[in-house]
Design an enzyme around this catalytic site. Structure first.
Site, PDB file in Angstrom:
ATOM      1  N   ASP A 286      36.791  45.670  42.643  1.00 31.36           N
ATOM      2  CA  ASP A 286      38.154  46.022  43.004  1.00 31.36           C
ATOM      3  C   ASP A 286      38.993  45.925  41.738  1.00 31.36           C
ATOM      4  O   ASP A 286      39.174  44.846  41.192  1.00 31.36           O
ATOM      5  CB  ASP A 286      38.670  45.048  44.073  1.00 31.36           C
ATOM      6  CG  ASP A 286      40.104  45.345  44.462  1.00 31.36           C
ATOM      7  OD1 ASP A 286      40.391  46.505  44.791  1.00 31.36           O
ATOM      8  OD2 ASP A 286      40.940  44.427  44.405  1.00 31.36           O
TER       9      ASP A 286
ATOM     10  N   GLU B 178      36.434  52.143  43.050  1.00 31.06           N
ATOM     11  CA  GLU B 178      37.307  53.006  43.807  1.00 31.06           C
ATOM     12  C   GLU B 178      37.925  54.039  42.876  1.00 31.06           C
ATOM     13  O   GLU B 178      38.262  53.722  41.744  1.00 31.06           O
ATOM     14  CB  GLU B 178      38.426  52.151  44.400  1.00 31.06           C
ATOM     15  CG  GLU B 178      38.787  52.510  45.792  1.00 31.06           C
ATOM     16  CD  GLU B 178      39.722  51.461  46.383  1.00 31.06           C
ATOM     17  OE1 GLU B 178      40.180  51.680  47.480  1.00 31.06           O
ATOM     18  OE2 GLU B 178      39.975  50.439  45.730  1.00 31.06           O
TER      19      GLU B 178
ATOM     20  N   ASP C  29      41.156  40.452  47.311  1.00 27.88           N
ATOM     21  CA  ASP C  29      40.457  41.281  46.325  1.00 27.88           C
ATOM     22  C   ASP C  29      38.938  41.233  46.470  1.00 27.88           C
ATOM     23  O   ASP C  29      38.253  42.243  46.310  1.00 27.88           O
ATOM     24  CB  ASP C  29      40.849  40.868  44.905  1.00 27.88           C
ATOM     25  CG  ASP C  29      42.331  41.093  44.640  1.00 27.88           C
ATOM     26  OD1 ASP C  29      42.939  41.889  45.387  1.00 27.88           O
ATOM     27  OD2 ASP C  29      42.869  40.487  43.705  1.00 27.88           O
TER      28      ASP C  29
END
Ligand SMILES: [Zn+2]
Length: 376
Positions: A195, A279, A361
């Site tokens: 993340d 991501e 997170d």
């Protein structure tokens, strides 16, 4: 596998060499601006836009008369600068096309003129380039000493070009080479989700956090102070010039410490894992939010991705990029329950379905990993 890569290192130039470097950078800047203005003029007049080759021919004719000072520098400097104009110009129109098709959503920027006030810049040389353990020999510039010995590759590589650049009073050379890279078989077998963050650089699904370099925060504070002081100085005063120099040096230091942290992180991740999930963050869109802007541009998501991609290739790691609309923070990594909303300030939350207590997170990193396994 053949790859193209760069080796950048600092030059140890004397006054004479510095002057020659400045002349080359100045000529490259001149040629770039010349090329760009000729292209714009032709476009506006509805004529055929000249290519780098046309422009080089034109520049060579002018060299015989009004631009005779150009004989003092290697012909590569203006030639390569004109190639850069070509690239920048074509790149812009390619982006315009993509935008019309809806495939590109970022900002469009027409190539701008290079200003000396924005930096001395750089120049690229091709031709006979020789590398020694403690020096590099370049066309027209001769042998330049290197601050770090034995870093540039001396054998087994094909040298394509050398770019000399200035940053905050220091001179660097970046050697572009083509080299054979043995594909390293990874011994790592683990998979990891990442993340990318704002307050922390990155959080991994195994709970490991990569903080932003501590020194960065201090330097940013100092930057704010310097910028304020700078704006109070009178324009074109000696003091303003002095503070401008200080600012450039600090900017360079901040960029370096950031780059250093990013490299440590991306190398660690690719070296130790066989599968990496991240991501796809829409950086341009997020930058519209001004509160987050500074922090995010600091974390340099785009740069992280770029580094991950090329290091993954080197270590034989598989990188999977998850869709940017995937609700990674709001999804429970244990049972898959999706929250309606999750405030940015909420660092910890409990899943109403399976009652697991989540670190925001770490949970996001785990969800990203789980989503990537589905695509696997
Ligand atoms: Zn749950």
């Amino acid at each position: 596998m053949k790859i193209t890569r760069g080796y950048k290192t600092e030059l140890d130039v004397n006054n004479k060499q510095r002057t020659v470097c400045l002349k080359h950078a100045g000529t490259a800047r001149y040629a770039y601006n010349f090329g760009l203005s000729r292209k714009i003029a032709a476009y506006k007049a509805g004529q055929k836009v000249p290519s780098a080759i046309d422009l080089h021919r034109e520049l060579n004719r002018l060299k015989q008369t009004e631009l005779s000072w150009m004989y003092e520098v290697s012909k590569c400097a203006p030639q390569e600068a004109l190639r850069d104009v070509d690239r920048a110009y074509d790149h812009f129109f390619r982006k315009v096309k993509l935008k019309k098709q809806g495939k590109f959503k970022g900002k469009l920027g027409f190539p701008t003129f290079k200003k000396k006030s924005k930096g001395i810049g750089s120049f690229r040389l091709t031709g006979v380039i020789k590398v020694f353990s403690d020096a590099i020999q370049l066309p027209r510039l001769g042998k330049l000493r290197l601050k770090e010995h034995d870093y540039l590759p001396t054998s087994d590589v094909h040298i394509l070009a050398a770019t000399v650049s200035e940053q905050a009073g220091r001179w660097f050379v970046s050697l572009q080479v083509e080299e054979e890279q043995a594909e390293q078989a990874t011994t790592a077998t683990t998979a990891i989700g990442i993340d990318l963050g704002v307050t922390t650089l990155a959080t991994c699904s195994d709970g490991v956090e990569f903080p932003n370099p501590r020194s960065l925060k201090q330097k940013l504070k100092k930057l704010k102070r310097l910028q304020r002081a700078h704006s109070r100085k009178h324009k074109r005063s000696k003091n303003r010039e002095k503070s401008r120099k200080k600012l450039t040096i600090l900017h360079a230091r901040i960029a370096n410490s950031r780059k250093d942290a990013l490299h440590k992180f991306t190398t660690h991740v690719c070296k130790n894992h066989a599968h990496v999930a991240i991501e796809d963050l829409h950086v341009a869109g997020m930058l519209k939010n001004h509160h987050l802007a500074q922090a995010i541009s600091d974390a340099s998501m785009g740069e992280i991705r770029r580094q991950l991609m090329y290091k993954a290739e080197k270590f034989g790691t598989r990188v999977v990029v998850i869709d940017r609309f995937y609700p990674s923070s709001k999804t429970c990594s244990v049972c898959g329950y999706v929250l309606d909303t999750l405030d940015l300030k909420m660092r910890v939350w409990q899943c109403p379905n399976c009652h697991t207590l989540h670190q925001r997170d770490v949970n996001a990193a785990r969800t990203i990993l789980a989503a990537s396994s589905v695509e696997r």
